[in-house]
Motif scaffolding. Structure first.
Motif, mmCIF file in Angstrom:
data_model
loop_
_atom_site.group_PDB
_atom_site.id
_atom_site.type_symbol
_atom_site.label_atom_id
_atom_site.label_comp_id
_atom_site.label_asym_id
_atom_site.label_seq_id
_atom_site.Cartn_x
_atom_site.Cartn_y
_atom_site.Cartn_z
ATOM 1 N N ILE A 132 -8.142 4.295 19.470
ATOM 2 C CA ILE A 132 -8.292 3.985 18.038
ATOM 3 C C ILE A 132 -7.015 4.329 17.280
ATOM 4 C CG2 ILE A 132 -9.515 4.764 15.960
ATOM 5 C CD1 ILE A 132 -12.032 4.679 17.837
ATOM 6 N N ASN A 133 -6.370 5.456 17.697
ATOM 7 C CA ASN A 133 -5.108 5.797 17.044
ATOM 8 C C ASN A 133 -4.061 4.717 17.283
ATOM 9 O OD1 ASN A 133 -5.890 8.048 15.780
ATOM 10 N ND2 ASN A 133 -5.256 9.471 17.406
ATOM 11 N N ASN A 134 -4.024 4.185 18.556
ATOM 12 C CA ASN A 134 -3.063 3.123 18.855
ATOM 13 C C ASN A 134 -3.360 1.900 17.997
ATOM 14 O OD1 ASN A 134 -1.709 4.632 20.665
ATOM 15 N ND2 ASN A 134 -2.891 3.931 22.448
ATOM 16 N N MET A 135 -4.669 1.573 17.930
ATOM 17 C CA MET A 135 -5.064 0.420 17.136
ATOM 18 C C MET A 135 -4.669 0.649 15.677
ATOM 19 S SD MET A 135 -8.873 -1.160 16.899
ATOM 20 C CE MET A 135 -9.474 0.009 15.729
ATOM 21 N N SER A 136 -4.863 1.882 15.206
ATOM 22 C CA SER A 136 -4.527 2.178 13.829
ATOM 23 C C SER A 136 -3.030 2.002 13.582
ATOM 24 C CB SER A 136 -4.923 3.618 13.490
ATOM 25 O OG SER A 136 -6.297 3.748 13.613
ATOM 26 N N ASN A 137 -2.212 2.384 14.586
ATOM 27 C CA ASN A 137 -0.764 2.243 14.412
ATOM 28 C C ASN A 137 -0.360 0.789 14.245
ATOM 29 O OD1 ASN A 137 -0.352 4.939 14.509
ATOM 30 N ND2 ASN A 137 0.203 5.006 16.697
ATOM 31 N N SER A 138 -0.933 -0.099 15.087
ATOM 32 C CA SER A 138 -0.559 -1.506 14.966
ATOM 33 C C SER A 138 -1.104 -2.088 13.662
ATOM 34 C CB SER A 138 -1.066 -2.304 16.174
ATOM 35 O OG SER A 138 -2.474 -2.297 16.175
ATOM 36 N N GLU A 139 -2.339 -1.665 13.332
ATOM 37 C CA GLU A 139 -2.915 -2.131 12.056
ATOM 38 C C GLU A 139 -2.054 -1.660 10.894
ATOM 39 O OE1 GLU A 139 -6.902 -0.815 11.382
ATOM 40 O OE2 GLU A 139 -7.675 -1.991 13.064
ATOM 41 N N MET A 140 -1.643 -0.412 10.994
ATOM 42 C CA MET A 140 -0.845 0.191 9.923
ATOM 43 C C MET A 140 0.439 -0.598 9.707
ATOM 44 S SD MET A 140 -0.604 2.561 7.723
ATOM 45 C CE MET A 140 -1.342 4.141 7.992
ATOM 46 N N ALA A 141 1.126 -0.955 10.834
ATOM 47 C CA ALA A 141 2.383 -1.677 10.733
ATOM 48 C C ALA A 141 2.161 -3.014 10.020
ATOM 49 C CB ALA A 141 2.949 -1.902 12.139
ATOM 50 N N SER A 142 1.099 -3.742 10.406
ATOM 51 C CA SER A 142 0.892 -5.061 9.794
ATOM 52 C C SER A 142 0.518 -4.922 8.317
ATOM 53 C CB SER A 142 -0.161 -5.855 10.579
ATOM 54 O OG SER A 142 -1.440 -5.366 10.244
ATOM 55 N N ARG A 143 -0.228 -3.857 8.014
ATOM 56 C CA ARG A 143 -0.626 -3.674 6.607
ATOM 57 C C ARG A 143 0.560 -3.263 5.729
ATOM 58 N NH1 ARG A 143 -6.708 -1.252 7.690
ATOM 59 N NH2 ARG A 143 -7.299 -3.076 8.884
ATOM 60 N N LEU A 144 1.443 -2.440 6.323
ATOM 61 C CA LEU A 144 2.660 -2.061 5.583
ATOM 62 C C LEU A 144 3.522 -3.299 5.332
ATOM 63 C CD1 LEU A 144 3.590 1.321 7.309
ATOM 64 C CD2 LEU A 144 3.055 1.000 4.889
ATOM 65 N N ARG A 145 3.606 -4.165 6.374
ATOM 66 C CA ARG A 145 4.393 -5.407 6.208
ATOM 67 C C ARG A 145 3.784 -6.241 5.081
ATOM 68 N NH1 ARG A 145 5.421 -5.165 11.764
ATOM 69 N NH2 ARG A 145 3.476 -6.226 12.293
ATOM 70 N N ALA A 146 2.433 -6.340 5.055
ATOM 71 C CA ALA A 146 1.757 -7.126 4.013
ATOM 72 C C ALA A 146 2.073 -6.559 2.633
ATOM 73 C CB ALA A 146 0.253 -7.128 4.262
ATOM 74 N N ALA A 147 2.110 -5.215 2.558
ATOM 75 C CA ALA A 147 2.416 -4.580 1.273
ATOM 76 C C ALA A 147 3.835 -4.912 0.827
ATOM 77 C CB ALA A 147 2.233 -3.065 1.390
#
Lengths: 221, 130
Positions: free
Chosen positions: A7-22
């Motif tokens: 889940i942490n790994n998934m969160s990291n990839s999710e985090m990267a895409s969400r930061l890019r969206a921001a």
């Protein structure tokens, strides 16, 4: 089931895409998209915390079950602690009755002193009778202890009640089937109640009457 | 102050009400009424012409500090002298009571001499102001 690491790994990839969206939203000056992106980042950040709390709760439940603490806590919460509250209540009632009995006797003694003082043949005893009257006032004043100890005991009763509620909550966490338990849980009317914010009778450090007088004098009283 | 002064004693402990009442009687003030908290004291105060209020602070229902604020906020009762007799002995609380308009502050446990001093002082000031 995903492990925490997955889940942490998934969160990291999710985090990267969400930061890019921001970042894209900022570049395009799109307030609405930025708001959505920031909210999704916050949700990602908060997820591990929620998972940590859930894991902690599961560990507590498991430990309590392994140690068979739940039945002991139920006994404590519904038996001994409840008894402790009843005993403390009883102490307050007993001291109140004793204080009133003393005050009754003081009233009666004052009446007798007045009767004696009114007799001409007792005129020579005036000084002694005045002393007796002062003693009666001191005896009555000494009954102040009932109010002060009563206030302290009521605070302890409140504290004990909250410990009782917390223990039952803990048992309910450990064993969701507690409702089927032969002993009823604490009624909702006895739910956790915040203790009074007032400090009550001073146990240790507090202002004396002369401190209070000095303070009020400073304030123009 | 006239010895017939009508005095209201407010305390949730019946023993303390009785002690204060007896002390007031010893000082010559026999016209006393009792209430067990601010909530029961309020209608009694509004119904009668009380000259003086002695109140505890920590009581269920309505506390003494709220009773004091209500008295000061009521046009008819605003000038009634209020003496607080309480176990609350924190500096902040004494300041709070002073700011709310208390006329005297006695910390429990107290003595008969302290009560007499405070009452004499309050009544003297009331007489000077009148």
């Amino acid at each position: 089931m995903n492990s925490i690491a997955d889940i942490n790994n998934m969160s990291n990839s999710e985090m990267a895409s969400r930061l890019r969206a921001a970042l894209v939203a900022i570049e395009h000056d799109d307030a609405e998209a930025l708001d959505t992106a920031v909210n999704s980042i916050l949700a990602t950040v908060q997820r591990p915390l929620a998972m940590g709390v859930a894991r902690l709760a599961r560990d507590v439940r498991q430990t309590l079950q392994e140690l068979d603490l739940d039945s002991r806590i139920v006994d404590l919460a519904e038996g001994e602690i409840k008894d402790a509250r009843t005993h403390l209540d009883h102490v307050v009632k007993m001291t109140e009755e004793a204080a009133h009995k003393t005050l009754d006797l003081v009233d009666d003694s004052r009446r007798v002193i007045d009767l004696i003082a009114a007799r001409p043949e007792c005129a020579s005893l005036a000084e002694e009778l005045a002393g007796l009257r002062r003693n009666m006032t001191s005896l009555a004043m000494a009954q102040e202890y009932q109010d002060l100890t009563g206030q302290l005991i009521r605070r302890v009763i409140g504290l004990v009640r909250n410990v009782e509620v917390a223990l039952v909550d803990l048992v309910q966490l450990a064993r969701p089937a507690l409702k089927d338990h032969s002993r009823a849980p604490i009624p909702s009317s006895e739910a956790y109640q915040p203790l009074s914010e007032l400090k009550g009778p001073a146990a240790a450090v507090s202002a004396s009457q002369s401190d209070a007088d000095a303070l009020l004098a400073d304030l123009g009283f | 102050m006239d010895k017939n002064a009508k005095i209201l004693i407010v305390d949730d402990y019946s023993t303390m009400r009785r002690i204060v009442k007896n002390l007031l009687h010893d000082l010559g003030y026999a016209n006393t009424t009792e209430a067990d908290d601010g909530r029961t004291a309020w209608p009694i105060l509004q119904a009668g012409d009380f000259d003086f209020v002695v109140t505890d602070w920590n009581m269920p229902g309505m506390t003494g500090i709220d009773l004091l604020r209500n008295i000061r906020g009521d046009a008819r009762l605003a000038k009634t002298p209020v003496l607080m007799v309480t176990a609350e002995a924190q500096r902040d609380q004494i300041i709070e009571a002073a700011q709310a308009g208390v006329n005297g502050y006695i910390i429990k446990p107290f003595t008969a001499v302290t009560l007499k001093e405070k009452i004499d002082k309050i009544f003297q000031r009331a007489a000077t102001a009148a």
